[in-house]
Scaffold this motif. Structure first.
Motif, PDB file in Angstrom:
ATOM      1  N   ALA A  23     104.678  71.559  -0.824  1.00  0.00           N
ATOM      2  CA  ALA A  23     105.985  70.905  -0.934  1.00  0.00           C
ATOM      3  C   ALA A  23     105.917  69.499  -0.359  1.00  0.00           C
ATOM      4  N   SER A  24     106.687  68.614  -0.947  1.00  0.00           N
ATOM      5  CA  SER A  24     106.743  67.231  -0.477  1.00  0.00           C
ATOM      6  C   SER A  24     108.086  66.628  -0.854  1.00  0.00           C
ATOM      7  N   GLY A  25     108.326  65.428  -0.339  1.00  0.00           N
ATOM      8  CA  GLY A  25     109.535  64.706  -0.709  1.00  0.00           C
ATOM      9  C   GLY A  25     110.635  64.716   0.325  1.00  0.00           C
ATOM     10  N   GLY A  26     110.443  65.431   1.412  1.00  0.00           N
ATOM     11  CA  GLY A  26     111.456  65.443   2.452  1.00  0.00           C
ATOM     12  C   GLY A  26     111.534  64.100   3.162  1.00  0.00           C
ATOM     13  N   GLY A  27     112.535  63.962   3.998  1.00  0.00           N
ATOM     14  CA  GLY A  27     112.695  62.720   4.736  1.00  0.00           C
ATOM     15  C   GLY A  27     114.058  62.640   5.370  1.00  0.00           C
TER      16      GLY A  27
ATOM     17  N   GLN B 145     120.984  59.620   4.647  1.00  0.00           N
ATOM     18  CA  GLN B 145     122.346  59.602   5.178  1.00  0.00           C
ATOM     19  C   GLN B 145     123.233  60.603   4.456  1.00  0.00           C
ATOM     20  N   THR B 146     124.291  60.991   5.110  1.00  0.00           N
ATOM     21  CA  THR B 146     125.285  61.876   4.486  1.00  0.00           C
ATOM     22  C   THR B 146     125.731  61.292   3.149  1.00  0.00           C
ATOM     23  N   GLY B 147     125.753  62.148   2.151  1.00  0.00           N
ATOM     24  CA  GLY B 147     126.113  61.713   0.814  1.00  0.00           C
ATOM     25  C   GLY B 147     124.946  61.272  -0.035  1.00  0.00           C
ATOM     26  N   GLY B 148     123.785  61.172   0.566  1.00  0.00           N
ATOM     27  CA  GLY B 148     122.601  60.720  -0.152  1.00  0.00           C
ATOM     28  C   GLY B 148     121.955  61.823  -0.975  1.00  0.00           C
ATOM     29  N   SER B 149     120.861  61.468  -1.601  1.00  0.00           N
ATOM     30  CA  SER B 149     120.136  62.392  -2.483  1.00  0.00           C
ATOM     31  C   SER B 149     118.663  62.424  -2.109  1.00  0.00           C
ATOM     32  N   LEU B 150     118.048  63.533  -2.435  1.00  0.00           N
ATOM     33  CA  LEU B 150     116.601  63.688  -2.261  1.00  0.00           C
ATOM     34  C   LEU B 150     116.071  64.570  -3.363  1.00  0.00           C
ATOM     35  N   ARG B 151     114.853  64.305  -3.755  1.00  0.00           N
ATOM     36  CA  ARG B 151     114.163  65.197  -4.695  1.00  0.00           C
ATOM     37  C   ARG B 151     112.936  65.745  -3.998  1.00  0.00           C
TER      38      ARG B 151
ATOM     39  N   TYR C  83     110.787  71.276  -8.957  1.00  0.00           N
ATOM     40  CA  TYR C  83     111.526  70.252  -8.236  1.00  0.00           C
ATOM     41  C   TYR C  83     112.886  70.780  -7.791  1.00  0.00           C
ATOM     42  N   LEU C  84     113.317  70.289  -6.642  1.00  0.00           N
ATOM     43  CA  LEU C  84     114.661  70.551  -6.150  1.00  0.00           C
ATOM     44  C   LEU C  84     115.327  69.200  -5.945  1.00  0.00           C
ATOM     45  N   GLN C  85     116.237  68.874  -6.830  1.00  0.00           N
ATOM     46  CA  GLN C  85     117.002  67.640  -6.720  1.00  0.00           C
ATOM     47  C   GLN C  85     118.313  67.957  -6.013  1.00  0.00           C
ATOM     48  N   MET C  86     118.548  67.304  -4.884  1.00  0.00           N
ATOM     49  CA  MET C  86     119.752  67.564  -4.098  1.00  0.00           C
ATOM     50  C   MET C  86     120.615  66.313  -4.050  1.00  0.00           C
ATOM     51  N   PHE C  87     121.917  66.520  -4.173  1.00  0.00           N
ATOM     52  CA  PHE C  87     122.883  65.428  -4.177  1.00  0.00           C
ATOM     53  C   PHE C  87     123.896  65.655  -3.059  1.00  0.00           C
TER      54      PHE C  87
ATOM     55  N   ASP D 211     106.268  86.294  -2.385  1.00  0.00           N
ATOM     56  CA  ASP D 211     104.845  86.625  -2.433  1.00  0.00           C
ATOM     57  C   ASP D 211     103.994  85.562  -1.736  1.00  0.00           C
ATOM     58  N   TYR D 212     104.313  84.310  -1.971  1.00  0.00           N
ATOM     59  CA  TYR D 212     103.552  83.205  -1.374  1.00  0.00           C
ATOM     60  C   TYR D 212     104.508  82.098  -0.937  1.00  0.00           C
ATOM     61  N   TRP D 213     104.214  81.518   0.223  1.00  0.00           N
ATOM     62  CA  TRP D 213     104.993  80.409   0.781  1.00  0.00           C
ATOM     63  C   TRP D 213     104.190  79.115   0.756  1.00  0.00           C
ATOM     64  N   GLY D 214     104.894  78.017   0.557  1.00  0.00           N
ATOM     65  CA  GLY D 214     104.328  76.706   0.817  1.00  0.00           C
ATOM     66  C   GLY D 214     104.540  76.340   2.274  1.00  0.00           C
ATOM     67  N   GLN D 215     104.091  75.159   2.648  1.00  0.00           N
ATOM     68  CA  GLN D 215     104.090  74.789   4.073  1.00  0.00           C
ATOM     69  C   GLN D 215     105.393  74.173   4.543  1.00  0.00           C
ATOM     70  N   GLY D 216     106.299  73.817   3.672  1.00  0.00           N
ATOM     71  CA  GLY D 216     107.583  73.272   4.099  1.00  0.00           C
ATOM     72  C   GLY D 216     107.589  71.761   4.202  1.00  0.00           C
ATOM     73  N   THR D 217     108.762  71.199   3.962  1.00  0.00           N
ATOM     74  CA  THR D 217     108.964  69.763   4.116  1.00  0.00           C
ATOM     75  C   THR D 217     110.305  69.549   4.806  1.00  0.00           C
ATOM     76  N   GLN D 218     110.331  68.659   5.780  1.00  0.00           N
ATOM     77  CA  GLN D 218     111.526  68.461   6.601  1.00  0.00           C
ATOM     78  C   GLN D 218     112.530  67.559   5.886  1.00  0.00           C
ATOM     79  N   VAL D 219     113.766  68.025   5.848  1.00  0.00           N
ATOM     80  CA  VAL D 219     114.882  67.219   5.353  1.00  0.00           C
ATOM     81  C   VAL D 219     115.851  67.031   6.513  1.00  0.00           C
ATOM     82  N   THR D 220     116.162  65.786   6.815  1.00  0.00           N
ATOM     83  CA  THR D 220     117.105  65.473   7.875  1.00  0.00           C
ATOM     84  C   THR D 220     118.207  64.599   7.306  1.00  0.00           C
ATOM     85  N   VAL D 221     119.445  65.069   7.483  1.00  0.00           N
ATOM     86  CA  VAL D 221     120.601  64.339   6.971  1.00  0.00           C
ATOM     87  C   VAL D 221     121.384  63.821   8.169  1.00  0.00           C
ATOM     88  N   SER D 222     121.482  62.521   8.261  1.00  0.00           N
ATOM     89  CA  SER D 222     122.185  61.926   9.393  1.00  0.00           C
ATOM     90  C   SER D 222     123.667  61.755   9.062  1.00  0.00           C
ATOM     91  N   SER D 223     124.473  61.901  10.104  1.00  0.00           N
ATOM     92  CA  SER D 223     125.929  61.785   9.909  1.00  0.00           C
ATOM     93  C   SER D 223     126.406  60.351  10.074  1.00  0.00           C
TER      94      SER D 223
END
Length: 122
Positions: free
Chosen positions: A5-9, A12-18, A78-82, A110-122
């Protein structure tokens, strides 16, 4: 089976990430692909998934704020978040499961990926 998994970061509140998940070691076109998340001090929870034939389901807290799609030619999901909220802050994991749907539990994975951190600031 490997899931990356990748793409975390930080967003800001209201933002988007894929978020992206690269899969290998499996017949990707036959796989149900899951997204889970885990916030500090909380249990890992289902976010959404996409079945092997393209049907997607979402947890209630993600309904209308996310889209899951897959590219079988690239073995990618992909997980596109709005409209992200601070409560979406978590480590996001991709996974595979023999099951599909919003009732998939971590124990069904059955199988997990390693995870990616998503942080949403207020």
């Amino acid at each position: 089976v490997q899931l990356q998994a990748s793409g975390g970061g930080l967003v800001q509140t209201g933002g988007s990430l894929r978020l992206s998940c690269a899969a290998s070691g499996l017949t990707f076109s036959d796989a149900n692909m899951e997204w889970f998340r885990q916030a500090p001090g909380k249990e890992r929870e289902f976010v959404g998934d996409i079945s092997w034939n393209g049907g997607s389901t979402y947890a209630e807290f993600m309904e209308g704020r996310s889209t899951i799609f897959r590219d079988n030619a690239k073995n990618m999901v992909y997980l596109q978040m709005f409209n992200l909220k601070p409560e979406d802050t978590a480590v996001y994991y991709c996974a595979t499961s023999r099951l599909h749907g919003k009732h998939v539990r971590p124990s069904d994975v059955d199988y997990w990926g390693q995870g990616t951190q998503v942080t949403v600031s207020s």
